[in-house]
Scaffold this motif. Structure first.
Motif, PDB file in Angstrom:
ATOM      1  N   ALA A  79     -68.927  -0.801 -35.049  1.00 21.36           N
ATOM      2  CA  ALA A  79     -68.224   0.579 -36.198  1.00 21.36           C
ATOM      3  C   ALA A  79     -68.332   1.062 -34.847  1.00 21.36           C
ATOM      4  O   ALA A  79     -67.016   1.451 -35.630  1.00 21.36           O
ATOM      5  CB  ALA A  79     -70.084   0.918 -36.301  1.00 21.36           C
ATOM      6  N   LEU A  80     -67.966   1.047 -33.807  1.00 22.47           N
ATOM      7  CA  LEU A  80     -67.301   1.834 -33.102  1.00 22.47           C
ATOM      8  C   LEU A  80     -65.674   0.937 -32.911  1.00 22.47           C
ATOM      9  O   LEU A  80     -65.043   1.297 -32.936  1.00 22.47           O
ATOM     10  CB  LEU A  80     -67.529   1.722 -31.513  1.00 22.47           C
ATOM     11  N   VAL A  81     -66.049  -0.330 -32.822  1.00 26.99           N
ATOM     12  CA  VAL A  81     -64.702  -0.888 -32.955  1.00 26.99           C
ATOM     13  C   VAL A  81     -63.449  -0.506 -34.428  1.00 26.99           C
ATOM     14  O   VAL A  81     -62.464  -0.390 -34.167  1.00 26.99           O
ATOM     15  CB  VAL A  81     -64.949  -2.342 -32.947  1.00 26.99           C
ATOM     16  N   GLY A  82     -64.676  -0.514 -35.086  1.00 26.40           N
ATOM     17  CA  GLY A  82     -63.916  -0.161 -36.396  1.00 26.40           C
ATOM     18  C   GLY A  82     -62.858   1.154 -36.578  1.00 26.40           C
ATOM     19  O   GLY A  82     -62.138   1.059 -37.084  1.00 26.40           O
ATOM     20  N   GLU A  83     -64.117   2.293 -35.551  1.00 26.29           N
ATOM     21  CA  GLU A  83     -63.270   3.609 -36.163  1.00 26.29           C
ATOM     22  C   GLU A  83     -61.487   3.364 -34.866  1.00 26.29           C
ATOM     23  O   GLU A  83     -61.215   4.123 -35.136  1.00 26.29           O
ATOM     24  CB  GLU A  83     -64.464   4.166 -35.207  1.00 26.29           C
ATOM     25  N   VAL A  84     -62.133   2.385 -33.954  1.00 25.51           N
ATOM     26  CA  VAL A  84     -61.102   2.956 -33.198  1.00 25.51           C
ATOM     27  C   VAL A  84     -59.566   2.669 -33.762  1.00 25.51           C
ATOM     28  O   VAL A  84     -58.541   2.693 -33.637  1.00 25.51           O
ATOM     29  CB  VAL A  84     -61.341   2.396 -31.684  1.00 25.51           C
TER      30      VAL A  84
END
Length: 100
Positions: A79-84
């Motif tokens: 999910a963090l990859v997606g946010e970045v």
């Protein structure tokens, strides 16, 4: 000065620490000649950045895990990859981080 957010996906195994230390030590050595500050964020321990503005570039590290392992923090890391990426922030994935 450039700030690099080190999104750490693991700790190096105990038997390997004597070589160069853990991930923060390795990346500090890698960038020693540059004008950078490292912000260590152990994602594998449930931590995450307070804001994507906390760093100029994000580095997703390696891990002993596979992205397909049933480990609770991996979903958060993905999910963090997606946010970045959605925020169009500069990012680099190394090994496991690249697979994410």
């Amino acid at each position: 000065m450039t700030t690099i957010g080190l999104l750490r996906m693991d700790d190096l195994p105990e038997h390997a620490l004597h070589v160069r230390g853990d991930y923060p030590d390795l990346y500090a050595e890698l960038f020693a000649a540059e004008d950078v500050a490292l912000v260590d964020i152990p994602v594998h321990r449930g931590d995450g950045p307070a804001s994507l503005d906390d760093a100029d570039v994000w580095v997703f590290t390696g891990s002993r895990h596979s992205v397909y392992d049933d480990v609770p923090w991996i979903a958060d890391a993905l999910a963090l990859v997606g946010e970045v990426l959605d925020a169009e922030r500069p990012a680099v994935g190394v090994c496991f981080g690249h697979q994410l």
